[in-house]
Design a protein around this motif. Structure first.
Motif, PDB file in Angstrom:
ATOM      1  N   THR A  57     -40.995  68.312  -2.223  1.00 40.74           N
ATOM      2  CA  THR A  57     -41.185  69.368  -3.208  1.00 40.74           C
ATOM      3  C   THR A  57     -39.889  69.554  -3.992  1.00 40.74           C
ATOM      4  O   THR A  57     -38.799  69.211  -3.509  1.00 40.74           O
ATOM      5  N   ALA A  58     -40.028  70.096  -5.177  1.00 36.72           N
ATOM      6  CA  ALA A  58     -38.859  70.418  -5.990  1.00 36.72           C
ATOM      7  C   ALA A  58     -39.194  71.631  -6.845  1.00 36.72           C
ATOM      8  O   ALA A  58     -40.361  71.833  -7.207  1.00 36.72           O
ATOM      9  N   TYR A  59     -38.171  72.410  -7.161  1.00 39.93           N
ATOM     10  CA  TYR A  59     -38.362  73.655  -7.899  1.00 39.93           C
ATOM     11  C   TYR A  59     -37.336  73.790  -9.005  1.00 39.93           C
ATOM     12  O   TYR A  59     -36.202  73.318  -8.895  1.00 39.93           O
ATOM     13  N   ALA A  60     -37.725  74.499 -10.055  1.00 35.65           N
ATOM     14  CA  ALA A  60     -36.760  74.906 -11.062  1.00 35.65           C
ATOM     15  C   ALA A  60     -35.835  75.947 -10.438  1.00 35.65           C
ATOM     16  O   ALA A  60     -36.247  76.727  -9.578  1.00 35.65           O
ATOM     17  N   ASP A  61     -34.598  75.954 -10.883  1.00 37.66           N
ATOM     18  CA  ASP A  61     -33.624  76.907 -10.335  1.00 37.66           C
ATOM     19  C   ASP A  61     -34.091  78.352 -10.520  1.00 37.66           C
ATOM     20  O   ASP A  61     -33.816  79.207  -9.675  1.00 37.66           O
ATOM     21  N   SER A  62     -34.799  78.604 -11.604  1.00 40.41           N
ATOM     22  CA  SER A  62     -35.213  79.972 -11.921  1.00 40.41           C
ATOM     23  C   SER A  62     -36.242  80.533 -10.949  1.00 40.41           C
ATOM     24  O   SER A  62     -36.433  81.750 -10.888  1.00 40.41           O
ATOM     25  N   VAL A  63     -36.914  79.668 -10.193  1.00 45.15           N
ATOM     26  CA  VAL A  63     -37.954  80.147  -9.276  1.00 45.15           C
ATOM     27  C   VAL A  63     -37.632  79.830  -7.822  1.00 45.15           C
ATOM     28  O   VAL A  63     -38.360  80.268  -6.921  1.00 45.15           O
ATOM     29  N   LYS A  64     -36.569  79.096  -7.587  1.00 42.72           N
ATOM     30  CA  LYS A  64     -36.229  78.683  -6.233  1.00 42.72           C
ATOM     31  C   LYS A  64     -36.019  79.907  -5.348  1.00 42.72           C
ATOM     32  O   LYS A  64     -35.339  80.868  -5.730  1.00 42.72           O
ATOM     33  N   GLY A  65     -36.629  79.889  -4.171  1.00 43.55           N
ATOM     34  CA  GLY A  65     -36.533  81.013  -3.255  1.00 43.55           C
ATOM     35  C   GLY A  65     -37.598  82.069  -3.461  1.00 43.55           C
ATOM     36  O   GLY A  65     -37.794  82.933  -2.602  1.00 43.55           O
ATOM     37  N   ARG A  66     -38.299  82.023  -4.591  1.00 42.78           N
ATOM     38  CA  ARG A  66     -39.358  83.004  -4.875  1.00 42.78           C
ATOM     39  C   ARG A  66     -40.741  82.350  -4.900  1.00 42.78           C
ATOM     40  O   ARG A  66     -41.724  82.988  -4.525  1.00 42.78           O
ATOM     41  N   PHE A  67     -40.813  81.128  -5.367  1.00 41.01           N
ATOM     42  CA  PHE A  67     -42.095  80.426  -5.493  1.00 41.01           C
ATOM     43  C   PHE A  67     -42.180  79.332  -4.432  1.00 41.01           C
ATOM     44  O   PHE A  67     -41.172  78.714  -4.075  1.00 41.01           O
ATOM     45  N   THR A  68     -43.403  79.086  -3.966  1.00 41.96           N
ATOM     46  CA  THR A  68     -43.651  78.016  -3.001  1.00 41.96           C
ATOM     47  C   THR A  68     -44.864  77.217  -3.432  1.00 41.96           C
ATOM     48  O   THR A  68     -45.937  77.780  -3.654  1.00 41.96           O
ATOM     49  N   ILE A  69     -44.693  75.909  -3.537  1.00 38.28           N
ATOM     50  CA  ILE A  69     -45.804  75.022  -3.867  1.00 38.28           C
ATOM     51  C   ILE A  69     -46.297  74.369  -2.583  1.00 38.28           C
ATOM     52  O   ILE A  69     -45.505  74.019  -1.702  1.00 38.28           O
ATOM     53  N   SER A  70     -47.610  74.245  -2.473  1.00 37.55           N
ATOM     54  CA  SER A  70     -48.195  73.633  -1.289  1.00 37.55           C
ATOM     55  C   SER A  70     -49.503  72.962  -1.701  1.00 37.55           C
ATOM     56  O   SER A  70     -49.978  73.141  -2.812  1.00 37.55           O
ATOM     57  N   ARG A  71     -50.070  72.207  -0.774  1.00 35.58           N
ATOM     58  CA  ARG A  71     -51.342  71.561  -1.092  1.00 35.58           C
ATOM     59  C   ARG A  71     -52.199  71.437   0.149  1.00 35.58           C
ATOM     60  O   ARG A  71     -51.692  71.364   1.276  1.00 35.58           O
ATOM     61  N   ASP A  72     -53.490  71.435  -0.084  1.00 36.14           N
ATOM     62  CA  ASP A  72     -54.479  71.223   0.959  1.00 36.14           C
ATOM     63  C   ASP A  72     -55.290  70.013   0.530  1.00 36.14           C
ATOM     64  O   ASP A  72     -56.192  70.131  -0.310  1.00 36.14           O
ATOM     65  N   ASN A  73     -54.974  68.868   1.074  1.00 31.11           N
ATOM     66  CA  ASN A  73     -55.641  67.646   0.634  1.00 31.11           C
ATOM     67  C   ASN A  73     -57.115  67.606   1.037  1.00 31.11           C
ATOM     68  O   ASN A  73     -57.916  66.929   0.400  1.00 31.11           O
ATOM     69  N   ALA A  74     -57.461  68.317   2.066  1.00 30.50           N
ATOM     70  CA  ALA A  74     -58.867  68.382   2.463  1.00 30.50           C
ATOM     71  C   ALA A  74     -59.690  69.139   1.424  1.00 30.50           C
ATOM     72  O   ALA A  74     -60.881  68.879   1.251  1.00 30.50           O
ATOM     73  N   GLU A  75     -59.035  70.078   0.739  1.00 32.03           N
ATOM     74  CA  GLU A  75     -59.714  70.876  -0.283  1.00 32.03           C
ATOM     75  C   GLU A  75     -59.387  70.410  -1.697  1.00 32.03           C
ATOM     76  O   GLU A  75     -59.846  71.020  -2.666  1.00 32.03           O
ATOM     77  N   ASN A  76     -58.581  69.343  -1.813  1.00 33.89           N
ATOM     78  CA  ASN A  76     -58.178  68.828  -3.135  1.00 33.89           C
ATOM     79  C   ASN A  76     -57.576  69.925  -4.004  1.00 33.89           C
ATOM     80  O   ASN A  76     -57.876  70.020  -5.207  1.00 33.89           O
ATOM     81  N   THR A  77     -56.739  70.731  -3.416  1.00 39.81           N
ATOM     82  CA  THR A  77     -56.189  71.879  -4.138  1.00 39.81           C
ATOM     83  C   THR A  77     -54.684  71.982  -3.911  1.00 39.81           C
ATOM     84  O   THR A  77     -54.200  71.768  -2.800  1.00 39.81           O
TER      85      THR A  77
END
Length: 120
Positions: A57-77
């Motif tokens: 994963t990678a984040y813009a500095d402006s959102v680091k520590g506040r935003f989290t990206i994740s995925r559920d491959n079983a749900e394609n989301t």
């Protein structure tokens, strides 16, 4: 439709939202799925990206520590959890799929966008 973004809305500063990006076909099998945002009068900017396996994963500095990206491959989301929202986070948020990276030019598939408005 390859990518469908949802979950935007109006929230007060300090609040949270979770965006979802439902993918299909080649879009979800792409090397990376990312979130970008575009505020009125500004260029589209990178927010976060996650690899196909979810291991990178990678984040813009402006959102680091506040935003989290994740995925559920079983749900394609792919999800973007946004905490401690600020008025400057107000923008249309787009999910995109393509090569892993922070440049919009690396992405072949784009969703329709979902509006996030953060009030002060």
């Amino acid at each position: 439709v390859q990518l469908q973004a949802s979950g935007g809305g109006l929230v007060q500063a300090g609040g949270s939202l979770r965006l979802s990006c439902a993918a299909s076909g080649r879009a979800f099998s792409s090397a990376g799925t990312g979130w970008f945002r575009q505020a009125p009068g500004k260029e589209r900017e990178f927010v976060a990206v996650i690899s196909r396996s979810g291991g990178l994963t990678a984040y813009a500095d402006s959102v680091k520590g506040r935003f989290t990206i994740s995925r559920d491959n079983a749900e394609n989301t792919v999800y973007l959890r946004m905490n401690s929202l600020k008025p400057e986070d107000t923008a249309v948020y787009y999910c995109a799929a393509g090569q892993y990276g922070s440049s919009p030019t690396r992405y072949s598939y784009w969703g329709q966008g979902t509006l996030v408005t953060v009030s002060s």
